[in-house]
Design an enzyme around this catalytic site. Structure first.
Site, PDB file in Angstrom:
ATOM      1  N   GLU A 195       0.863  -1.185   0.000  1.00  0.00           N
ATOM      2  CA  GLU A 195       0.000   0.000   0.000  1.00  0.00           C
ATOM      3  C   GLU A 195       0.891   1.223   0.000  1.00  0.00           C
ATOM      4  OE1 GLU A 195      -3.617  -1.612   2.842  1.00  0.00           O
ATOM      5  OE2 GLU A 195      -2.695   0.313   3.282  1.00  0.00           O
ATOM      6  N   GLU A 230      -6.406   9.362  10.333  1.00  0.00           N
ATOM      7  CA  GLU A 230      -5.078   8.867  10.703  1.00  0.00           C
ATOM      8  C   GLU A 230      -4.694   9.293  12.114  1.00  0.00           C
ATOM      9  OE1 GLU A 230      -4.169   6.869   8.510  1.00  0.00           O
ATOM     10  OE2 GLU A 230      -5.089   7.644   6.687  1.00  0.00           O
TER      11      GLU A 230
END
Lengths: 277, 406
Positions: free
Chosen positions: A51, A62
């Site tokens: 990724e 995040e």
């Protein structure tokens, strides 16, 4: 289009009877050249899929590690265009490892879905994870990616109940990502016991491999998750290695790849349970 | 984007998907999707429930102090020599701005949903103070996220929130201002999905917030309709308000959207000027994109990274704008003007001296353009300006810009 790299990789690993180790790297962190060196080293270090984060100024899902990674990358001038340049450079030496881009909507909206999808497919991207693109808003992007042979990988979470699951997997392809904790990346710890029934449920409903991420930091945890899932994703723990190497003035690539090796090894020796797809 | 069409009935928006034309929507992480669906259903039910509306109305009357007056600003009118200028006195509400209208509505909804913990973001601190106020009133714990930069420049409001029992968490990520406070509040919500209610302060973010906040603020426009008919026997020719996220503006605009004869003006913060990159004018200086759950006009670079807003007013210092404003701009129903820091300061002082009212520096942006609008409408016309907040909180800022020590 021939069988996608993602499908081929999961099929091969299924035949081996083990889970995939999915390794996250933020494009441009700590700089473009180092990120490319890490990327190039990942397959040999044991990453089965990669990724690649494309940085965004406002990454709302995040935790601090990936927020800081995005800021380091943006400070060095990394962009979505620059991310595709990295993928292109990586593809020069590796045609087999699936690459999934992960990030947020606005850089894609800004580029334009169709034009972006063409450029990404051309660079060698296999799929996309777009954190702030739930299935309700996904059709325009999914259409563009599909037309260019790329998968849109959807996130499922502990709050995705049975009633909602069909909506989420309606256009899923490649694999389904199970976010193992309600929270941001890299803070809470994933619990294999709690994860197992959810993986089973999603696998059954979607007919796709299920990779588990958010909250997997150690080889022990990776090994436990590998027993119940088709893939184990580690992100924050790796970008933390970048940050520490920079702080300690160590070689970033060496440090990150050594962490990847230890995690990948833990996943490889962990035999998956007998719940085949 | 498709060419926008002008609707027959503005009150029919947003549509079932939370869209105002191309704008709005629900661009949030999957973890939050079930929650925003629950919130939408809970809000629709409350909106249709007379008992909820009656309870809200009671608090607005007895706690907030509504209706707020509509005041004919005689000397300001004479100063500009154009249309009559009326001020909608939202600064007289409890806590000193329109923010409390929305907070009261949302806290009642949160309790109706059984939520036991409230989080909010704040820029200048006005929404944080209003949220802390209703949390104190109803005995709910309150966490307010505030950019570390704003914590530093709005110390009195931080202390006010503390006095009201709220915990203020300084946000150091990103640019450490309002947008980052909103990111951090969303991260909290994603982490505490079961007990926490996110009380957003402006008519932006993911559906249903733009609709819900607008509805709670539309009490402003509904009162103006009645009050201006009583005062002038007719509807106004123009309505003007400042726009950051745009909740005070959409609140006063919305009840007039179907009255095409009423011109609507929003005023964005032009900061140091529209010819610089230091402004906060999302419509006049940005382009459409996705941030904080909605598609709307945003300040961003060519790669789609959000750029920092700048305004003398912390309350307008946000790189986006509510999606309904983006749509009203595209269909041409409302006109979005700009005012610089300097023009707003001048307007701040003008209103203070002519009418004995210190306006919030946010509201002063609308005041900076009201003369142009009043002259354009002309003598015999009527203009209503939303005086969304009071300026006591801004005296330090104003003094600094005047080179004075207080």
């Amino acid at each position: 289009m021939t069988k996608s790299r993602i499908d081929a990789r999961f099929a091969a690993l299924k035949a081996e009877g083990r889970a995939a180790f999915v390794s996250y790297v933020m494009a441009g962190d700590p700089d473009a050249d180092t990120a490319l060196a890490i990327l190039k080293g990942l397959p040999a270090a044991g990453a089965d899929l990669i990724e690649v984060g494309f940085p965004f100024s406002d990454p709302m899902a995040e935790g601090p590690p990936i927020q800081r990674a995005a800021q380091r990358a943006l400070a060095k001038g990394m962009t979505l265009h620059g991310t595709l340049d990295l993928i292109r450079a990586f593809r020069g030496g590796d045609q087999a490892t699936p690459i999934i881009l992960m990030g947020y909507m606005n850089p894609l909206v800004s580029w334009g879905f169709e034009a972006f999808a063409k450029a990404a497919a051309d660079a060698g991207v296999d799929g996309m994870i777009v954190v702030d693109c739930p299935p309700e808003e996904a059709d325009p992007l999914a259409d563009a990616l599909e037309a260019n042979g790329m998968a849109l990988i959807f996130l499922t979470t502990p709050t995705t109940d049975d009633k909602r699951l069909p909506t989420v997997i309606r256009r899923a392809s490649g694999f389904v990502y199970y976010v193992s904790v309600a929270g941001v990346t890299g803070v809470k710890e994933a619990d294999a016991q709690a994860v197992a029934p959810n993986v089973e449920r999603i696998r059954k409903a979607s007919g796709l491999p299920v990779a588990v991420g958010f909250g997997i930091k150690t080889p022990e945890r990776a090994s436990a998750i590998a027993q119940v899932a088709d893939g184990v994703v580690v992100g924050s723990a790796l970008v933390d290695e970048v940050a520490e190497a920079v702080d300690l003035n160590e070689d970033v690539t060496t440090r990150v790849l050594s962490k990847v090796e230890s995690l990948a090894k833990a996943v490889r020796v962990s035999r998956r349970g007998l719940t085949a797809v | 984007m498709n060419a926008p069409t002008r609707p027959n009935d503005y009150s029919a928006y947003p549509d079932a998907k939370g869209r105002f034309g191309d704008f709005g929507g629900q661009y949030v992480p999957e973890t939050l999707m079930p929650l925003v669906h629950d919130l939408t259903a809970a809000y629709e039910a409350a909106k249709a429930d007379p008992a909820f509306q009656a309870e809200l109305g009671g608090y607005l009357t007895h706690y907030v102090g509504r209706p707020s007056p509509l005041y004919f600003a005689e000397r300001l009118t004479a100063h500009y020599g154009g249309a009559k200028i009326y001020l909608k006195r939202e600064e007289l509400n409890h806590t000193g701005s329109h923010k409390i209208n929305n907070c009261m509505g949302q806290i009642l909804l949160a309790m109706r949903m059984g939520k036991t913990r409230i989080i909010a973001e704040t820029g200048a601190g006005q929404h944080g103070v209003a949220t802390a106020t209703v949390c104190a009133r109803f005995g709910l714990p309150c966490v307010v996220y505030m950019g570390a930069v704003d914590v530093e420049r709005q110390k009195p409001n931080v202390f006010r929130m503390n006095l009201l029992g709220a915990e203020v968490r300084p946000v150091t990520s990103g640019s450490a201002t309002l947008k980052d406070a909103m990111n951090e509040a969303l991260r909290d919500w994603v982490t505490n999905v079961h007990d926490t209610y996110y009380l957003i302060g402006t008519a932006a973010g993911m559906h249903p917030y733009p609709e819900m906040v607008r509805d709670f603020q539309a009490v402003i426009g509904r009162e103006v309709r009645e009050q201006i008919v009583e005062a002038e026997g007719r509807l106004p020719d123009a309505v003007i308000a400042c726009v950051g996220g745009g909740s005070n503006a959409i609140g006063i605009f919305h009840p007039f959207l179907n009255d095409e004869g009423v011109k609507l003006y929003g005023v964005e913060a032009a900061g140091e000027g529209m010819d610089t990159d230091r402004h906060a004018a999302a419509i006049n200086g940005g382009r459409p994109g996705v941030l904080h759950g909605n598609m709307t006009y945003l300040l961003q670079d060519r790669e789609g990274q959000i750029t920092e807003a700048h305004s003398i007013s912390a309350g307008l210092d946000y790189p986006g704008i509510g999606p309904e404003h983006s749509w009203l701009h595209d269909v041409g129903r409302a006109t979005y003007l700009t005012a610089t820091d300097a023009e707003s300061l001048e307007a701040f002082m003008l209103l203070s001296k002519l009418e004995g009212i210190l306006p919030a520096i946010e509201s002063a942006h609308a005041l900076a353009r009201v003369g142009d609008v009043a002259r354009e409408v002309g003598k015999g016309g009527v203009v209503v300006l939303n005086l969304s907040g009071r300026g006591d909180k801004d005296v330090n800022t104003v003094a600094t810009h005047l080179g004075r020590q207080i």
